[in-house]
Every structure is written in structure tokens, then in C-alpha cells.
Write a protein that holds these residues in place. Structure first.
Motif, PDB file in Angstrom:
ATOM      1  N   LEU A 179      -3.931 -13.243  -7.929  1.00 41.85           N
ATOM      2  CA  LEU A 179      -2.687 -12.484  -7.988  1.00 41.85           C
ATOM      3  C   LEU A 179      -1.498 -13.418  -8.229  1.00 41.85           C
ATOM      4  O   LEU A 179      -1.465 -14.540  -7.741  1.00 41.85           O
ATOM      5  N   ASN A 180      -0.526 -12.905  -8.966  1.00 37.92           N
ATOM      6  CA  ASN A 180       0.705 -13.673  -9.194  1.00 37.92           C
ATOM      7  C   ASN A 180       1.670 -13.453  -8.029  1.00 37.92           C
ATOM      8  O   ASN A 180       2.621 -12.680  -8.119  1.00 37.92           O
ATOM      9  N   THR A 181       1.426 -14.124  -6.933  1.00 35.07           N
ATOM     10  CA  THR A 181       2.325 -14.030  -5.783  1.00 35.07           C
ATOM     11  C   THR A 181       3.622 -14.765  -6.089  1.00 35.07           C
ATOM     12  O   THR A 181       3.700 -15.575  -7.017  1.00 35.07           O
ATOM     13  N   LYS A 182       4.638 -14.498  -5.288  1.00 36.77           N
ATOM     14  CA  LYS A 182       5.942 -15.113  -5.531  1.00 36.77           C
ATOM     15  C   LYS A 182       5.890 -16.635  -5.386  1.00 36.77           C
ATOM     16  O   LYS A 182       6.588 -17.352  -6.104  1.00 36.77           O
ATOM     17  N   LEU A 183       5.066 -17.120  -4.465  1.00 35.64           N
ATOM     18  CA  LEU A 183       4.957 -18.572  -4.311  1.00 35.64           C
ATOM     19  C   LEU A 183       4.374 -19.202  -5.578  1.00 35.64           C
ATOM     20  O   LEU A 183       4.856 -20.242  -6.045  1.00 35.64           O
ATOM     21  N   LYS A 184       3.369 -18.553  -6.147  1.00 37.73           N
ATOM     22  CA  LYS A 184       2.764 -19.060  -7.376  1.00 37.73           C
ATOM     23  C   LYS A 184       3.774 -19.024  -8.525  1.00 37.73           C
ATOM     24  O   LYS A 184       3.892 -19.976  -9.294  1.00 37.73           O
ATOM     25  N   LEU A 185       4.509 -17.918  -8.622  1.00 41.19           N
ATOM     26  CA  LEU A 185       5.507 -17.790  -9.688  1.00 41.19           C
ATOM     27  C   LEU A 185       6.668 -18.767  -9.491  1.00 41.19           C
ATOM     28  O   LEU A 185       7.222 -19.291 -10.463  1.00 41.19           O
ATOM     29  N   CYS A 244       8.749 -13.580   0.956  1.00 38.35           N
ATOM     30  CA  CYS A 244       8.036 -12.298   0.891  1.00 38.35           C
ATOM     31  C   CYS A 244       9.032 -11.150   0.740  1.00 38.35           C
ATOM     32  O   CYS A 244      10.027 -11.067   1.475  1.00 38.35           O
ATOM     33  N   CYS A 245       8.765 -10.249  -0.212  1.00 36.94           N
ATOM     34  CA  CYS A 245       9.672  -9.115  -0.476  1.00 36.94           C
ATOM     35  C   CYS A 245       9.642  -8.080   0.642  1.00 36.94           C
ATOM     36  O   CYS A 245      10.607  -7.330   0.820  1.00 36.94           O
ATOM     37  N   LEU A 246       8.551  -8.020   1.390  1.00 32.43           N
ATOM     38  CA  LEU A 246       8.368  -6.935   2.356  1.00 32.43           C
ATOM     39  C   LEU A 246       8.851  -7.291   3.758  1.00 32.43           C
ATOM     40  O   LEU A 246       9.407  -6.453   4.461  1.00 32.43           O
ATOM     41  N   THR A 249       2.310 -15.541  -0.030  1.00 31.52           N
ATOM     42  CA  THR A 249       0.987 -15.938  -0.500  1.00 31.52           C
ATOM     43  C   THR A 249       0.063 -14.748  -0.289  1.00 31.52           C
ATOM     44  O   THR A 249       0.411 -13.786   0.397  1.00 31.52           O
ATOM     45  N   GLN A 250      -1.126 -14.809  -0.871  1.00 37.44           N
ATOM     46  CA  GLN A 250      -2.079 -13.706  -0.667  1.00 37.44           C
ATOM     47  C   GLN A 250      -2.405 -13.529   0.808  1.00 37.44           C
ATOM     48  O   GLN A 250      -2.419 -12.419   1.339  1.00 37.44           O
ATOM     49  N   GLU A 251      -2.701 -14.651   1.460  1.00 37.84           N
ATOM     50  CA  GLU A 251      -3.058 -14.582   2.879  1.00 37.84           C
ATOM     51  C   GLU A 251      -1.902 -14.011   3.690  1.00 37.84           C
ATOM     52  O   GLU A 251      -2.101 -13.166   4.566  1.00 37.84           O
ATOM     53  N   ARG A 252      -0.698 -14.454   3.395  1.00 30.49           N
ATOM     54  CA  ARG A 252       0.470 -13.978   4.138  1.00 30.49           C
ATOM     55  C   ARG A 252       0.709 -12.493   3.896  1.00 30.49           C
ATOM     56  O   ARG A 252       0.921 -11.718   4.839  1.00 30.49           O
ATOM     57  N   LEU A 253       0.639 -12.083   2.634  1.00 36.27           N
ATOM     58  CA  LEU A 253       0.970 -10.711   2.277  1.00 36.27           C
ATOM     59  C   LEU A 253      -0.008  -9.708   2.867  1.00 36.27           C
ATOM     60  O   LEU A 253       0.393  -8.653   3.362  1.00 36.27           O
ATOM     61  N   PHE A 254      -1.303 -10.021   2.825  1.00 37.80           N
ATOM     62  CA  PHE A 254      -2.297  -9.035   3.238  1.00 37.80           C
ATOM     63  C   PHE A 254      -2.845  -9.244   4.644  1.00 37.80           C
ATOM     64  O   PHE A 254      -3.542  -8.377   5.167  1.00 37.80           O
ATOM     65  N   SER A 255      -2.547 -10.370   5.267  1.00 34.61           N
ATOM     66  CA  SER A 255      -3.087 -10.616   6.605  1.00 34.61           C
ATOM     67  C   SER A 255      -2.032 -10.819   7.676  1.00 34.61           C
ATOM     68  O   SER A 255      -2.242 -10.440   8.829  1.00 34.61           O
ATOM     69  N   LYS A 256      -0.883 -11.393   7.313  1.00 40.40           N
ATOM     70  CA  LYS A 256       0.088 -11.767   8.340  1.00 40.40           C
ATOM     71  C   LYS A 256       1.459 -11.120   8.166  1.00 40.40           C
ATOM     72  O   LYS A 256       2.312 -11.246   9.045  1.00 40.40           O
ATOM     73  N   GLY A 262      -5.624   0.551   0.899  1.00 42.70           N
ATOM     74  CA  GLY A 262      -4.521  -0.004   1.674  1.00 42.70           C
ATOM     75  C   GLY A 262      -3.889  -1.204   1.007  1.00 42.70           C
ATOM     76  O   GLY A 262      -2.672  -1.274   0.822  1.00 42.70           O
ATOM     77  N   VAL A 263      -4.724  -2.184   0.590  1.00 42.56           N
ATOM     78  CA  VAL A 263      -4.161  -3.386  -0.024  1.00 42.56           C
ATOM     79  C   VAL A 263      -3.558  -3.067  -1.388  1.00 42.56           C
ATOM     80  O   VAL A 263      -2.560  -3.675  -1.803  1.00 42.56           O
ATOM     81  N   TYR A 264      -4.156  -2.097  -2.094  1.00 40.75           N
ATOM     82  CA  TYR A 264      -3.606  -1.700  -3.406  1.00 40.75           C
ATOM     83  C   TYR A 264      -2.199  -1.123  -3.246  1.00 40.75           C
ATOM     84  O   TYR A 264      -1.277  -1.496  -3.986  1.00 40.75           O
ATOM     85  N   HIS A 265      -2.011  -0.229  -2.278  1.00 42.04           N
ATOM     86  CA  HIS A 265      -0.703   0.400  -2.091  1.00 42.04           C
ATOM     87  C   HIS A 265       0.313  -0.584  -1.494  1.00 42.04           C
ATOM     88  O   HIS A 265       1.511  -0.467  -1.763  1.00 42.04           O
ATOM     89  N   ILE A 266      -0.161  -1.529  -0.697  1.00 37.06           N
ATOM     90  CA  ILE A 266       0.749  -2.570  -0.193  1.00 37.06           C
ATOM     91  C   ILE A 266       1.282  -3.399  -1.356  1.00 37.06           C
ATOM     92  O   ILE A 266       2.472  -3.714  -1.424  1.00 37.06           O
TER      93      ILE A 266
END
Length: 286
Positions: A147-153, A164-166, A173-180, A228-232
Motif C-alpha cells: 500500500l502507498n501509505t503516507k510514510l512511503k509517499l 496519519c490522516c485518521l 504505516t500499514q501496521e500503524r493504520l490497521f493495528s494501532k 473492515g480494513v477495506y472501509h478503514i
């Protein structure tokens, strides 16, 4: 003006079988080579064919096929066949195709050319008839970390910042966005509450692999997690582009609606009493 976009996943990885972490799309370049390899094998076996006899008479003239080199004046098609012979040379032993005991097949040669890798343990979990296809594909992108996360971009100079936008608490990061992420945790907590699920807070892969219940219950639990992860992620995109963040409760309602519509289309036979009670307690009547 031509528009070019850098793909999220390398084509070689996309063409890997699903059980090895790819999408199972056939690599036409390798497949074409495997098909041309049939001609290479026919010449090596001296198949009883007018064309093979003509090749041996006109081109080889008694020379060993596996050591033959075409001249520069040879036709384009013949030079391509000879080039394929060189690419497949490691699969021949004294002119005999040694990769497959039953003899040369295009599918067997294709697999050999692909250099099969180790299997992933999440393949059957992600790719199943119950899951919504776009949710499965998105989950696949997460699992291969594409995924093109903001950190990667941010690291390649596309974004000015990586927050993180949310939740706006740390880099995305992926781990941050979907786990933390606080926001995604609230969405999962809502699903566990309203949908009576048992998705862990870290959304670990181990839970997906070892989830409990009957076959129907396990499949629907996985559908819920992938939805869930798709809609997040969709909400993350809205937050980044439009600056809008919906309440987690609304996201949860949308997820449950998706699951209800999808499962309603797939459940054809009367459910066992245990599955019916489980389903109706979470999504209403079948």
C-alpha cells in the motif's frame, strides 16, 4: 499527454500462483516460451513429423541439436526457436526433457521457468468464494505490504508530511493504520460489539488463520475483517483528499450491510440450527 503510473506490485510477483502470494495471472512471456519449447522438444526427440524432418535436413544436417547455433542469415522465427532452446537447455539431459517424468508439457515447463517459491499460509483465507473480490484484493495488498501509505509517499517526496490522516498521532504505516490507529481500533471495537465478533485489537494474521467456529462462521468472520480494513482505507483516502472523517459507527453499519448483502447471495441451502442462530444474532434473518 501520456500518463504513466508506477504499479503497486511487480509484475513477476503478480504472476505468481495465489498459494505463493501472487494473483495467479499467467505471464504470457513465459507461457509463450513454454509453448515454443514444444517445438524444441520435438526436434530433440526427432518426432515423426514432416516439419521436424525438414529441420534436421535443412538446418541441423547431422549436428547435435542442443549444441546447434543458427547463422545470422537464418529466419527470425528459426532464431527465436533456437534462443528458446538455449533458455530451456538446463531442463534437458542428453536431449531428453528431464524436468517431468511424463515428458514435456507446456504447463510443466511454465512452472519450471517460474521458479516456484514457498507457499504462504494466508492464501485460502483471503481467496475464497465468500469474500467480496475487491476486499480480497485489498487484503492481499496489505499482506504483501504494497500500500502507498503516507510514510512511503513522504519518503519519495510525494507528501509533505507522513502523519496519519485518521488519528494524527504518528506516522502512517500499514501496521500503524490497521493495528494501532485509534480510529481503526474504534471501528473494530464497534464490529466486535454490534456484530458480536471477536476480532483482536492487533488484527493479527494468526487470528485469521486459526479463527474458530463452523466453516460458515469462519468464512463470515474473515469477510468482516477484510471488509473492515477495506472501509478503514477508504475512510483514510477521504480524510486525506476531502478532509472528512466519518464516525466509526457509520463505517460499522456500512461493513455489516456489505456482509449481509454478500452472504445473502451465497447462502442457498437451509442452514444448520447452530449456524442459523449464530448468523441471525449478528446480521438478522437469512
Amino acid at each position: 499527454m501520456e500518463y504513466r503510473r508506477v504499479p503497486l506490485v511487480a509484475w513477476k510477483k503478480v504472476c505468481r500462483p495465489k498459494e505463493e502470494g501472487g494473483l495467479g495471472i499467467r505471464d504470457l512471456g513465459l507461457w509463450n516460451k513454454a509453448i515454443v519449447g514444444k517445438l524444441v522438444n520435438w526436434i530433440a526427440k526427432k518426432k515423426d513429423s514432416l516439419w521436424v524432418k525438414w529441420v534436421h535436413q535443412v538446418y541441423l544436417k547431422g549436428k547435435p541439436w542442443m549444441e546447434y547455433t543458427p547463422s545470422n542469415e537464418s529466419s527470425w522465427a528459426w532464431r527465436k526457436i533456437c534462443k528458446t532452446k538455449e533458455d530451456l537447455a538446463a531442463g534437458f539431459d542428453n536431449g531428453v526433457w528431464s524436468v517431468e517424468s511424463k515428458g514435456y508439457t507446456a504447463s510443466g515447463c511454465y512452472e519450471w521457468l517460474q521458479e516456484r517459491g514457498p507457499k504462504v499460509r494466508w492464501s485460502s483465507m483471503v481467496w475464497n468464494r465468500w469474500s467480496i473480490p475487491k476486499h480480497s484484493k485489498f487484503t492481499w495488498l496489505i499482506l504483501i505490504e504494497s500500500l502507498n501509505t503516507k510514510l512511503k509517499l513522504h519518503r519519495i517526496g510525494v507528501c509533505d508530511e507522513a502523519i496519519c490522516c485518521l488519528c494524527a498521532q504518528s506516522d502512517e504505516t500499514q501496521e500503524r493504520l490497521f493495528s494501532k490507529c485509534v480510529y481503526s481500533s474504534r471501528v473494530i471495537n464497534e464490529l466486535n460489539s454490534k456484530g458480536k465478533m471477536s476480532i483482536p485489537s492487533d488484527r493479527s494474521l494468526d487470528w485469521g488463520v486459526h479463527r474458530r467456529g463452523t466453516k460458515l462462521q469462519r468464512e463470515i468472520q474473515m469477510m468482516v475483517l477484510m471488509a473492515g480494513v477495506y472501509h478503514i482505507w477508504n475512510q483514510r483516502n477521504r480524510a486525506r483528499i476531502e478532509g472528512l472523517v466519518e464516525m466509526p459507527e457509520k463505517i460499522t453499519i456500512r461493513i455489516i450491510h456489505d456482509i449481509k448483502i454478500r452472504s445473502g447471495k451465497l447462502i442457498k441451502k437451509p442452514l444448520a440450527a447452530k449456524d442459523r442462530r449464530w448468523y441471525e444474532a449478528r446480521f438478522g434473518e437469512v
